[in-house]
Write an enzyme that holds these catalytic residues in place. Structure first.
Site, mmCIF file in Angstrom:
data_model
loop_
_atom_site.group_PDB
_atom_site.id
_atom_site.type_symbol
_atom_site.label_atom_id
_atom_site.label_comp_id
_atom_site.label_asym_id
_atom_site.label_seq_id
_atom_site.Cartn_x
_atom_site.Cartn_y
_atom_site.Cartn_z
ATOM 1 N N HIS A 1 -1.475 12.321 1.426
ATOM 2 C CA HIS A 1 -1.870 11.770 2.716
ATOM 3 C C HIS A 1 -3.178 12.409 3.164
ATOM 4 O O HIS A 1 -3.311 13.631 3.146
ATOM 5 C CB HIS A 1 -0.790 12.039 3.770
ATOM 6 C CG HIS A 1 0.410 11.177 3.609
ATOM 7 N ND1 HIS A 1 0.552 9.975 4.259
ATOM 8 C CD2 HIS A 1 1.510 11.328 2.853
ATOM 9 C CE1 HIS A 1 1.697 9.430 3.913
ATOM 10 N NE2 HIS A 1 2.302 10.236 3.064
ATOM 11 N N SER B 1 0.156 10.836 11.398
ATOM 12 C CA SER B 1 0.217 9.439 10.993
ATOM 13 C C SER B 1 -1.137 8.958 10.489
ATOM 14 O O SER B 1 -2.178 9.236 11.087
ATOM 15 C CB SER B 1 0.653 8.574 12.177
ATOM 16 O OG SER B 1 0.539 7.216 11.842
ATOM 17 N N ARG C 1 -5.486 5.135 0.820
ATOM 18 C CA ARG C 1 -5.065 6.530 0.997
ATOM 19 C C ARG C 1 -5.581 7.449 -0.107
ATOM 20 O O ARG C 1 -6.095 8.530 0.165
ATOM 21 C CB ARG C 1 -3.539 6.554 1.024
ATOM 22 C CG ARG C 1 -2.921 7.895 1.006
ATOM 23 C CD ARG C 1 -1.431 7.798 0.861
ATOM 24 N NE ARG C 1 -0.849 7.103 1.984
ATOM 25 C CZ ARG C 1 0.367 6.584 1.989
ATOM 26 N NH1 ARG C 1 1.125 6.665 0.921
ATOM 27 N NH2 ARG C 1 0.828 5.986 3.041
#
Length: 198
Positions: A25, A43, A89
């Site tokens: 991430h 997030s 990502r």
């Protein structure tokens, strides 16, 4: 006879795919001190409104003291103009790590890049950004003691989820007589059960 398909199925001619998967991430809070034992996942939705940037030249600057605009490099917009901050990502994570590895990282140890909301706050107003991401900004401030509305957040990529084994047999390409049962989890109830693979 029951056998472990992921291990023994390929020996019978079944096709096997994707034996392991690790998610990286790009929006974790970098470790900033001994009180923080690991990177904290935020997030990825933050990238919808925040611009990722690093410094154009190497050298460290004290936390809470962002680089002047002329010294920033919005590297995702420069490298991937069609996607910018919405690049996938893995691409965003790799690009952020490259910035840090090349000496252009920000914050303690240079292990971070900026996630700047200034343009979105100017465009939509701080109240809209608070409605969208208020809890994430609060979490960031609690951990870093920095106000992400006033100064750019610092983020760094990190492996946050490892799925093992995610490998599976390809059900549409099985040899005759091989039947596959797959473990499934219901997203609505969280219950796990067994079901024939399609």
């Amino acid at each position: 006879m029951q056998r472990h398909g992921a291990l023994e199925g390929p020996q019978e001619g079944a096709f096997f795919a994707n034996p392991c998967f690790t998610q990286i991430h790009p929006t974790c809070i970098p470790q900033a001190g001994d009180y923080q034992s690991k990177l904290t996942l935020m997030s990825e939705s933050l990238r919808n409104d925040g611009g990722s940037g690093s410094r154009r030249r190497g050298g460290l600057r004290q936390a809470g003291q962002p680089d002047p605009e002329e010294d920033r490099d919005y590297y995702l917009e420069r490298k991937y103009p069609s996607f910018g901050n919405l690049a996938p990502r893995d691409i965003s994570s790799r690009a952020a790590k490259e910035q840090c590895d090349e000496g252009r990282g920000v914050g303690p140890g240079g292990r971070g890049v900026y996630l700047d909301f200034r343009d979105s706050i100017a465009r939509f107003g701080e109240h809209v950004i608070r409605e969208r991401y208020g809890n994430l900004f609060e979490m960031y401030e609690r951990i870093t003691d920095e106000n992400g509305y006033k100064t750019p957040m610092r983020i760094y990529p990190a492996p946050t989820t490892r799925w093992r084994p995610l490998g599976r047999l390809q059900p549409d390409e099985q040899p005759p007589g091989l039947f596959v049962l797959a473990r499934r989890t219901s997203p609505s109830t969280g219950r796990t059960g067994w079901a024939p693979a399609p």
